[in-house]
Write an enzyme that holds these catalytic residues in place. Sequence first.
Site, PDB file in Angstrom:
ATOM      1  N   SER A 124     -34.250   6.912  33.844  1.00 52.87           N
ATOM      2  CA  SER A 124     -33.053   7.745  33.866  1.00 52.87           C
ATOM      3  C   SER A 124     -31.846   6.837  33.987  1.00 52.87           C
ATOM      4  O   SER A 124     -31.979   5.613  34.073  1.00 52.87           O
ATOM      5  CB  SER A 124     -33.097   8.714  35.040  1.00 52.87           C
ATOM      6  OG  SER A 124     -32.831   7.999  36.238  1.00 52.87           O
ATOM      7  N   LYS A 125     -30.685   7.456  34.017  1.00 55.55           N
ATOM      8  CA  LYS A 125     -29.457   6.660  34.039  1.00 55.55           C
ATOM      9  C   LYS A 125     -29.366   5.727  35.233  1.00 55.55           C
ATOM     10  O   LYS A 125     -28.628   4.747  35.203  1.00 55.55           O
ATOM     11  CB  LYS A 125     -28.240   7.586  34.002  1.00 55.55           C
ATOM     12  CG  LYS A 125     -28.057   8.180  32.623  1.00 55.55           C
ATOM     13  CD  LYS A 125     -26.674   8.745  32.433  1.00 55.55           C
ATOM     14  CE  LYS A 125     -26.532   9.307  31.029  1.00 55.55           C
ATOM     15  NZ  LYS A 125     -25.827  10.559  30.979  1.00 55.55           N
ATOM     16  N   ARG A 126     -30.097   6.065  36.282  1.00 55.15           N
ATOM     17  CA  ARG A 126     -30.087   5.182  37.453  1.00 55.15           C
ATOM     18  C   ARG A 126     -30.564   3.771  37.082  1.00 55.15           C
ATOM     19  O   ARG A 126     -30.242   2.795  37.749  1.00 55.15           O
ATOM     20  CB  ARG A 126     -31.017   5.721  38.547  1.00 55.15           C
ATOM     21  CG  ARG A 126     -30.429   6.834  39.377  1.00 55.15           C
ATOM     22  CD  ARG A 126     -31.430   7.324  40.385  1.00 55.15           C
ATOM     23  NE  ARG A 126     -32.610   7.889  39.726  1.00 55.15           N
ATOM     24  CZ  ARG A 126     -33.844   7.479  39.911  1.00 55.15           C
ATOM     25  NH1 ARG A 126     -34.101   6.494  40.747  1.00 55.15           N
ATOM     26  NH2 ARG A 126     -34.841   8.051  39.271  1.00 55.15           N
TER      27      ARG A 126
END
Length: 465
Positions: A239-241
């Site tokens: 994910s964007k994390r």
Amino acid sequence: MSDLRVRFAPSPTGYLHIGGARTALFNYLLARKEQGTYVLRIEDTDVERSTQESVDAILDAMNWLGLSCDEGPFYQSDRFDLYRQKVQQLLDNGLAYRCYCSAAELDARREKALKEGRKPKYDGSCRQRADQPDAPYVVRFKLPDPDGEISFADRIKGVITVRNEELDDLIIQRTDGTPTYNFVVVIDDAEMGINLVVRGDDHINNTPRQIHLYRALGYDVPEFAHVPMILGDDKKRLSKRHGATSVMAYQEQGYLPEAMINYLVRLGWSHGDEEIFSMDELIAKFSIAAVGRSAGVFNPDKLLWLNAHYIKSGDPVRLAELLVPFLQQRGIDPASGPDLVSVVKGLQERSVTLVQMAEGATFYYAENLEFDEKTRNKFLVEDNRNLFRELMTAFDACNDYDAASLERTLNAVMEKLGLKFGKLAQPLRAALTGGAPSPGIYELLEVLGKDRVIARIQSALKQLN
Ligand code: GLU
């Protein structure tokens, strides 16, 4: 030509994700390797969530990666008539039925099932219904043989068996008349002659339902290969994390498509311990059999390492072309300065992205060179006035201005002023670069060219402390 037909079928509800790009790549490689056909199909039946912007973003990304399709792009939104016919076909054959259960009723039943510890699934209330009230309805597929099971041999995951009682009567047409994903994907894959479906394993639970639909519609069932998902370094779903998940974000950050391709393919596929693959090598070597069963882990450092490799070994003419927009972003018009290909050659060794390369190229094109504090204090000093004057005169007199004559010129100045090479080269380099990292002094002099060199020394002279 083989009869292998594969496809990539993105839903245009956002940008092209790393995972989607990998799926596209695997399909593309299989088709190229077997000389089969790679079809691109835009799955835009969800009218609310699909946008033209996403379609464009996906096509741009495919284009950037060089994954051109043999057929398509097809749009599901152009095919609603076909889907309606197929709904009717199933209704006529008694393999589908209208369901008038309201959302509230379904919710209540769902809750009750959960309370009673049963698996919440549609209870088939409308299966036997004979009337056709004037009320909104969905169309459901009548799941056959509730006591049976369904099995398929996934090319990556192995044999998968699901009991039919685990499944329920799938909605194939919504109340607004639009068909649903599981239904249209079957029709399209069948009608487009797809015989191997390679996709993310987030769809693996859909496959048994889809196989039932293939059979009900009288289609041959294709083979399936479900590719394990991609995880972040913390083993959680990517994910964007974990960094940008959009393929095109990497283009903007100055990555080369060949680095991205090379990176993507290794997320789940391997060939011994090899790391570097050109597209042609991939086409020769790729196989589904060598795709692992476990998830690939996203590693931005490795992507960067590959990018550095492809920049270092890349064709400077092509790199120069790719660099232009990055220079323009910095307000630089490369036509206004030294030959860009020569500049690129001096930067390839030291740049890991095109953004970094553009940064490194900036001083070559600066009209008013900016000096960093340290360089200014150390080199733009009265003590160097004489040196700069001598250099200006010497370069001015240097007519050939080639490697040999430049060397003679610098030697003569060193001799005249009794300076060692470092005492001459360091201030000169400072005057030419403002303190930016740069290649060797001779390369620098040649790339900048005589006029620019003289102008920069003159400007340094004006700024002496
Ligand atoms: N459109 C689906 C998605 O983007 C993929 C469907 C498929 O590959 O079967 O998730």
